[in-house]
Design a protein around this motif. Structure first.
Motif, PDB file in Angstrom:
ATOM      1  N   ASP A  10      41.639 -32.111  17.671  1.00 40.45           N
ATOM      2  CA  ASP A  10      41.824 -33.525  17.937  1.00 40.45           C
ATOM      3  C   ASP A  10      43.122 -33.701  18.696  1.00 40.45           C
ATOM      4  O   ASP A  10      43.638 -32.760  19.273  1.00 40.45           O
ATOM      5  CB  ASP A  10      41.809 -34.343  16.637  1.00 40.45           C
ATOM      6  N   ARG A  12      46.136 -34.268  17.676  1.00 37.47           N
ATOM      7  CA  ARG A  12      47.387 -33.977  16.987  1.00 37.47           C
ATOM      8  C   ARG A  12      47.953 -32.637  17.437  1.00 37.47           C
ATOM      9  O   ARG A  12      47.257 -31.625  17.433  1.00 37.47           O
ATOM     10  CB  ARG A  12      47.172 -33.941  15.474  1.00 37.47           C
ATOM     11  N   TYR A 116      54.162 -42.211  18.102  1.00 36.36           N
ATOM     12  CA  TYR A 116      53.576 -40.933  17.683  1.00 36.36           C
ATOM     13  C   TYR A 116      54.335 -39.752  18.279  1.00 36.36           C
ATOM     14  O   TYR A 116      54.709 -38.804  17.576  1.00 36.36           O
ATOM     15  CB  TYR A 116      52.106 -40.899  18.114  1.00 36.36           C
ATOM     16  N   THR A 197      39.000 -36.782  22.407  1.00 30.78           N
ATOM     17  CA  THR A 197      38.917 -37.690  21.261  1.00 30.78           C
ATOM     18  C   THR A 197      38.181 -38.971  21.630  1.00 30.78           C
ATOM     19  O   THR A 197      37.321 -39.452  20.875  1.00 30.78           O
ATOM     20  CB  THR A 197      40.334 -38.030  20.749  1.00 30.78           C
ATOM     21  N   LEU A 208      41.336 -43.592  19.319  1.00 35.83           N
ATOM     22  CA  LEU A 208      42.524 -42.789  19.589  1.00 35.83           C
ATOM     23  C   LEU A 208      43.783 -43.530  19.165  1.00 35.83           C
ATOM     24  O   LEU A 208      44.693 -42.938  18.565  1.00 35.83           O
ATOM     25  CB  LEU A 208      42.595 -42.438  21.074  1.00 35.83           C
ATOM     26  N   SER A 210      44.161 -45.735  16.822  1.00 39.24           N
ATOM     27  CA  SER A 210      44.253 -45.703  15.361  1.00 39.24           C
ATOM     28  C   SER A 210      44.686 -44.333  14.869  1.00 39.24           C
ATOM     29  O   SER A 210      45.471 -44.206  13.929  1.00 39.24           O
ATOM     30  CB  SER A 210      42.910 -46.087  14.740  1.00 39.24           C
ATOM     31  N   GLN A 211      44.168 -43.286  15.499  1.00 42.93           N
ATOM     32  CA  GLN A 211      44.520 -41.928  15.099  1.00 42.93           C
ATOM     33  C   GLN A 211      46.005 -41.669  15.331  1.00 42.93           C
ATOM     34  O   GLN A 211      46.687 -41.070  14.483  1.00 42.93           O
ATOM     35  CB  GLN A 211      43.682 -40.918  15.877  1.00 42.93           C
ATOM     36  N   ARG A 214      48.066 -43.349  12.671  1.00 46.95           N
ATOM     37  CA  ARG A 214      48.035 -42.615  11.406  1.00 46.95           C
ATOM     38  C   ARG A 214      48.909 -41.375  11.482  1.00 46.95           C
ATOM     39  O   ARG A 214      49.674 -41.068  10.554  1.00 46.95           O
ATOM     40  CB  ARG A 214      46.593 -42.216  11.049  1.00 46.95           C
ATOM     41  N   ASP A 215      48.806 -40.654  12.591  1.00 46.66           N
ATOM     42  CA  ASP A 215      49.553 -39.415  12.727  1.00 46.66           C
ATOM     43  C   ASP A 215      51.059 -39.657  12.712  1.00 46.66           C
ATOM     44  O   ASP A 215      51.830 -38.847  12.197  1.00 46.66           O
ATOM     45  CB  ASP A 215      49.167 -38.699  14.017  1.00 46.66           C
TER      46      ASP A 215
END
Length: 222
Positions: A10, A12, A116, A197, A208, A210-211, A214-215
């Motif tokens: 993904d 990250r 991020y 992604t 993406l 949202s990801q 979170r990360d």
């Protein structure tokens, strides 16, 4: 960003790879994916001086024990703006989706991506202990487009790490647009991760965003 030893599924990056790369910062964007052979012998002292001063500044900020965490994060944010063209980077890592993203999505993605990307390094502030960057040469691809070669050593690094920086500009005005570490141009890898992604989400860029949000909240892992 990905490590040559680790395949990511993904968007990250590994925190360990971020630590090793040190200043291969925020998925630095390239203007094109084609990388012609660097056969030219010319060097650009001004581009070399830019990388020496600005990239070392970023490392120094991370290792500064005299600032509070809040002060260090604010100084780090400013140092990144002086080193890299952040808006161009943000557009590049969206790949083909940069043409279809809405103004609202672009604004939210830019904010999420910045937080991020910086969190990868800020979550490891305690890992920096006086690393030193040294320019070892440069190659002019064409006027205003230069690859600057460096090594990073000291601190917790056992062996000097070679890092190459692609910079665009001229005179006293330069910006980093890509970074190569262990043979990997990090911007292109980051773009591939992000586009994959979004593709897997049926073209929904909000997945993406949202990801990334979170990360950015995840604690550092070793």
């Amino acid at each position: 960003m990905t490590s040559p030893e680790t395949t990511m599924t993904d968007a990250r990056p590994t925190r360990r790879f971020a630590q090793l790369a040190l200043v291969a910062l925020i998925g630095l964007g390239a203007l094109s994916q084609a990388r012609p052979a660097l056969a030219q012998a010319a060097r650009d002292p001004q581009a070399e001086q830019f990388v020496q001063s600005r990239a070392q500044r970023v490392i120094t900020v991370l290792a500064d024990k005299n600032q509070s965490i809040a002060q260090k994060k604010a100084t780090f944010h400013q140092a990144i703006d002086q080193l890299a063209d952040v808006p161009k980077i943000t557009n590049f890592v969206l790949g083909k989706y940069a043409r279809t993203v809405t103004p609202d999505q672009r604004q939210r993605f830019a904010a999420a991506f910045r937080v991020y990307a910086e969190s990868v390094y800020q979550n490891r502030i305690s890992d920096y202990h006086g690393e030193v960057l040294k320019v070892t040469g440069s190659t002019v691809r064409k006027p205003g487009d230069v690859i600057v070669n460096t090594t990073i050593s000291g601190g917790q690094i056992g062996q000097p790490l070679p890092v190459a920086w692609r910079v665009l500009g001229g005179g006293t005005s330069w910006k980093v647009v890509d970074v190569q570490f262990k043979g990997v141009w990090l911007a292109i890898t980051q773009q591939q991760d992000f586009v994959s992604t979004i593709d897997n989400a049926g073209g929904n860029i909000d997945v993406l965003i949202s990801q990334l949000q979170r990360d950015a909240q995840r604690p550092a892992s070793r």
